[in-house]
Write a protein that holds these residues in place. Structure first.
Motif, PDB file in Angstrom:
ATOM      1  N   LYS A  95     -17.680 -22.935 -30.316  1.00  0.00           N
ATOM      2  CA  LYS A  95     -18.443 -23.913 -29.109  1.00  0.00           C
ATOM      3  C   LYS A  95     -18.793 -22.904 -28.195  1.00  0.00           C
ATOM      4  O   LYS A  95     -19.818 -22.761 -27.124  1.00  0.00           O
ATOM      5  CB  LYS A  95     -18.279 -25.495 -29.215  1.00  0.00           C
ATOM      6  N   HIS A  96     -18.019 -21.886 -27.304  1.00  0.00           N
ATOM      7  CA  HIS A  96     -18.241 -22.308 -26.166  1.00  0.00           C
ATOM      8  C   HIS A  96     -19.412 -20.341 -26.724  1.00  0.00           C
ATOM      9  O   HIS A  96     -19.733 -20.512 -25.434  1.00  0.00           O
ATOM     10  CB  HIS A  96     -16.959 -20.921 -25.295  1.00  0.00           C
ATOM     11  N   HIS A  97     -19.607 -20.245 -27.709  1.00  0.00           N
ATOM     12  CA  HIS A  97     -20.707 -18.954 -27.776  1.00  0.00           C
ATOM     13  C   HIS A  97     -21.784 -19.989 -27.178  1.00  0.00           C
ATOM     14  O   HIS A  97     -22.314 -18.812 -27.404  1.00  0.00           O
ATOM     15  CB  HIS A  97     -19.979 -18.496 -29.003  1.00  0.00           C
ATOM     16  N   LEU A  98     -21.899 -20.749 -27.432  1.00  0.00           N
ATOM     17  CA  LEU A  98     -23.327 -21.723 -27.252  1.00  0.00           C
ATOM     18  C   LEU A  98     -23.332 -22.530 -26.099  1.00  0.00           C
ATOM     19  O   LEU A  98     -24.402 -22.051 -24.945  1.00  0.00           O
ATOM     20  CB  LEU A  98     -23.271 -22.964 -27.447  1.00  0.00           C
ATOM     21  N   HIS A  99     -22.461 -21.569 -25.035  1.00  0.00           N
ATOM     22  CA  HIS A  99     -22.289 -22.302 -23.574  1.00  0.00           C
ATOM     23  C   HIS A  99     -23.306 -20.972 -22.427  1.00  0.00           C
ATOM     24  O   HIS A  99     -22.392 -19.887 -22.927  1.00  0.00           O
ATOM     25  CB  HIS A  99     -20.981 -21.827 -23.437  1.00  0.00           C
ATOM     26  N   LYS A 100     -23.980 -21.635 -21.918  1.00  0.00           N
ATOM     27  CA  LYS A 100     -24.484 -20.034 -20.553  1.00  0.00           C
ATOM     28  C   LYS A 100     -24.913 -18.913 -21.839  1.00  0.00           C
ATOM     29  O   LYS A 100     -25.406 -18.091 -21.551  1.00  0.00           O
ATOM     30  CB  LYS A 100     -23.718 -19.741 -19.768  1.00  0.00           C
ATOM     31  N   LEU A 101     -25.797 -19.606 -22.916  1.00  0.00           N
ATOM     32  CA  LEU A 101     -26.415 -18.356 -23.593  1.00  0.00           C
ATOM     33  C   LEU A 101     -27.705 -18.762 -23.541  1.00  0.00           C
ATOM     34  O   LEU A 101     -28.519 -19.910 -23.492  1.00  0.00           O
ATOM     35  CB  LEU A 101     -26.233 -19.152 -25.194  1.00  0.00           C
ATOM     36  N   GLU A 102     -28.419 -17.607 -23.356  1.00  0.00           N
ATOM     37  CA  GLU A 102     -29.687 -17.423 -22.148  1.00  0.00           C
ATOM     38  C   GLU A 102     -30.268 -16.758 -23.828  1.00  0.00           C
ATOM     39  O   GLU A 102     -30.217 -15.757 -24.430  1.00  0.00           O
ATOM     40  CB  GLU A 102     -29.105 -16.552 -21.142  1.00  0.00           C
ATOM     41  N   SER A 110     -45.237 -20.388 -33.832  1.00  0.00           N
ATOM     42  CA  SER A 110     -46.085 -19.826 -35.288  1.00  0.00           C
ATOM     43  C   SER A 110     -45.185 -18.519 -35.631  1.00  0.00           C
ATOM     44  O   SER A 110     -46.093 -18.146 -36.838  1.00  0.00           O
ATOM     45  CB  SER A 110     -48.015 -19.228 -34.768  1.00  0.00           C
ATOM     46  N   ALA A 111     -44.811 -17.495 -34.958  1.00  0.00           N
ATOM     47  CA  ALA A 111     -44.773 -16.504 -35.356  1.00  0.00           C
ATOM     48  C   ALA A 111     -42.367 -16.489 -35.623  1.00  0.00           C
ATOM     49  O   ALA A 111     -42.292 -17.379 -36.036  1.00  0.00           O
ATOM     50  CB  ALA A 111     -44.335 -15.002 -34.711  1.00  0.00           C
ATOM     51  N   SER A 112     -42.382 -15.273 -36.821  1.00  0.00           N
ATOM     52  CA  SER A 112     -41.254 -15.359 -37.696  1.00  0.00           C
ATOM     53  C   SER A 112     -40.279 -14.207 -36.933  1.00  0.00           C
ATOM     54  O   SER A 112     -41.288 -13.497 -36.379  1.00  0.00           O
ATOM     55  CB  SER A 112     -41.109 -15.545 -39.091  1.00  0.00           C
ATOM     56  N   GLY A 113     -39.255 -13.790 -36.791  1.00  0.00           N
ATOM     57  CA  GLY A 113     -38.638 -13.059 -37.727  1.00  0.00           C
ATOM     58  C   GLY A 113     -37.484 -13.281 -36.093  1.00  0.00           C
ATOM     59  O   GLY A 113     -37.282 -14.129 -35.687  1.00  0.00           O
ATOM     60  N   LEU A 114     -36.528 -11.572 -35.463  1.00  0.00           N
ATOM     61  CA  LEU A 114     -35.834 -11.363 -34.566  1.00  0.00           C
ATOM     62  C   LEU A 114     -35.863 -12.331 -33.583  1.00  0.00           C
ATOM     63  O   LEU A 114     -37.073 -11.708 -32.961  1.00  0.00           O
ATOM     64  CB  LEU A 114     -35.838 -10.139 -34.296  1.00  0.00           C
ATOM     65  N   VAL A 115     -35.040 -12.816 -33.288  1.00  0.00           N
ATOM     66  CA  VAL A 115     -34.298 -13.792 -31.757  1.00  0.00           C
ATOM     67  C   VAL A 115     -33.310 -13.061 -31.577  1.00  0.00           C
ATOM     68  O   VAL A 115     -32.401 -13.486 -32.083  1.00  0.00           O
ATOM     69  CB  VAL A 115     -34.674 -15.329 -32.325  1.00  0.00           C
ATOM     70  N   VAL A 116     -33.308 -13.233 -30.117  1.00  0.00           N
ATOM     71  CA  VAL A 116     -31.305 -13.260 -29.879  1.00  0.00           C
ATOM     72  C   VAL A 116     -31.523 -13.851 -28.557  1.00  0.00           C
ATOM     73  O   VAL A 116     -32.315 -13.844 -27.372  1.00  0.00           O
ATOM     74  CB  VAL A 116     -31.918 -11.363 -29.171  1.00  0.00           C
ATOM     75  N   PHE A 117     -30.804 -14.310 -27.991  1.00  0.00           N
ATOM     76  CA  PHE A 117     -29.930 -15.066 -27.316  1.00  0.00           C
ATOM     77  C   PHE A 117     -28.085 -14.188 -27.002  1.00  0.00           C
ATOM     78  O   PHE A 117     -27.366 -13.271 -27.777  1.00  0.00           O
ATOM     79  CB  PHE A 117     -28.872 -16.385 -27.459  1.00  0.00           C
ATOM     80  N   THR A 118     -27.749 -14.110 -25.718  1.00  0.00           N
ATOM     81  CA  THR A 118     -26.480 -14.221 -25.709  1.00  0.00           C
ATOM     82  C   THR A 118     -25.948 -14.629 -24.207  1.00  0.00           C
ATOM     83  O   THR A 118     -26.887 -14.862 -23.482  1.00  0.00           O
ATOM     84  CB  THR A 118     -27.213 -12.254 -24.799  1.00  0.00           C
ATOM     85  N   GLN A 119     -24.357 -14.491 -24.371  1.00  0.00           N
ATOM     86  CA  GLN A 119     -23.884 -14.517 -23.150  1.00  0.00           C
ATOM     87  C   GLN A 119     -23.098 -13.087 -22.209  1.00  0.00           C
ATOM     88  O   GLN A 119     -23.174 -13.256 -21.149  1.00  0.00           O
ATOM     89  CB  GLN A 119     -22.611 -15.332 -23.569  1.00  0.00           C
TER      90      GLN A 119
END
Length: 219
Positions: A95-102, A110-119
């Motif tokens: 659950k900590h991996h969702l903390h302060k995730l940007e 409407s688009a599909s494909g790669l999305v990136v989140f990071t800490q």
């Protein structure tokens, strides 16, 4: 668990260890209460509850993560896309991996494909200071105006893949930009799919699934 004492206090007493080490064990997913893993240091537990550390438990700080998602078209970009049931790969989800995730690579609904989140501040800095090139496949309708392809190639690389499909390679891909650029040359965008960010291809990641960026991967 509304009464009792805070879980980090119980762990500190039972292990025994410092309160900060107890919190690290809990956030790391190493603590079970009556056989159920609990990841909230402030959870209240009664004195009759059985507290245990899982095998391999460590109080080492949790390393920041970067998460790659294959966003389906028509879905808003948010951390809600990171559903543990949709994970690819074997890395432990915390659950900590969702903390302060940007979110560092926005994508319109409407688009599909790669999305990136990071800490990871290193990934954040990379995207803010020298954004990696993105490759986007765009399905279009209409007839392109004379000189339209040359116009599209101002500041980015655009080429035809077939009669109805364009390939965009650009470091600037703010939501709505490709729609506007295509409209300016007489084309209507039917669909967009981002298939690469920097050196990271979408590869075989299925729609609506996500995975952790591995230590050897770079943008």
């Amino acid at each position: 668990m509304s009464d009792g004492v805070r879980l980090n206090k119980r762990v500190a007493e039972d292990v025994p260890c410092s309160r900060s080490e107890a919190e690290a064990y809990i956030l790391g997913g190493w603590v079970s209460v009556d056989g159920v893993v609990v990841e909230e240091p402030g959870a209240r537990v009664g004195h009759d509850r059985r507290i245990a550390l899982l095998p391999g438990a460590t109080a080492m700080p949790i390393a920041p993560v970067t998460i790659v998602v294959h966003k389906p078209a028509g879905v808003e970009v948010s951390a809600a896309l990171i559903d543990p049931a949709q994970q690819e790969g074997k890395q432990r989800f915390l659950k900590h991996h969702l903390h302060k995730l940007e979110l560092v690579a926005p994508l319109e609904k409407s688009a599909s494909g790669l999305v990136v989140f990071t800490q990871d501040y290193r990934v954040l800095r990379k995207f803010r200071e020298d954004a990696p090139e993105q490759e986007i496949i765009v399905e279009v309708a209409g007839t392109i105006s004379e000189g339209g392809l040359q116009q599209l190639n101002q500041g980015m690389k655009v080429s035809w893949q077939n009669e109805t499909r364009l390939r965009f390679a650009t470091k600037i891909a703010t939501p709505g930009l490709i729609d506007r650029l295509c409209r300016d040359v007489g084309l209507r965008v039917l669909a967009q799919k981002r298939i690469r960010i920097g050196r990271l291809p979408m590869s075989s990641l299925p729609p609506a699934r996500w995975r952790y960026l591995t230590p050897v991967e770079r943008f």
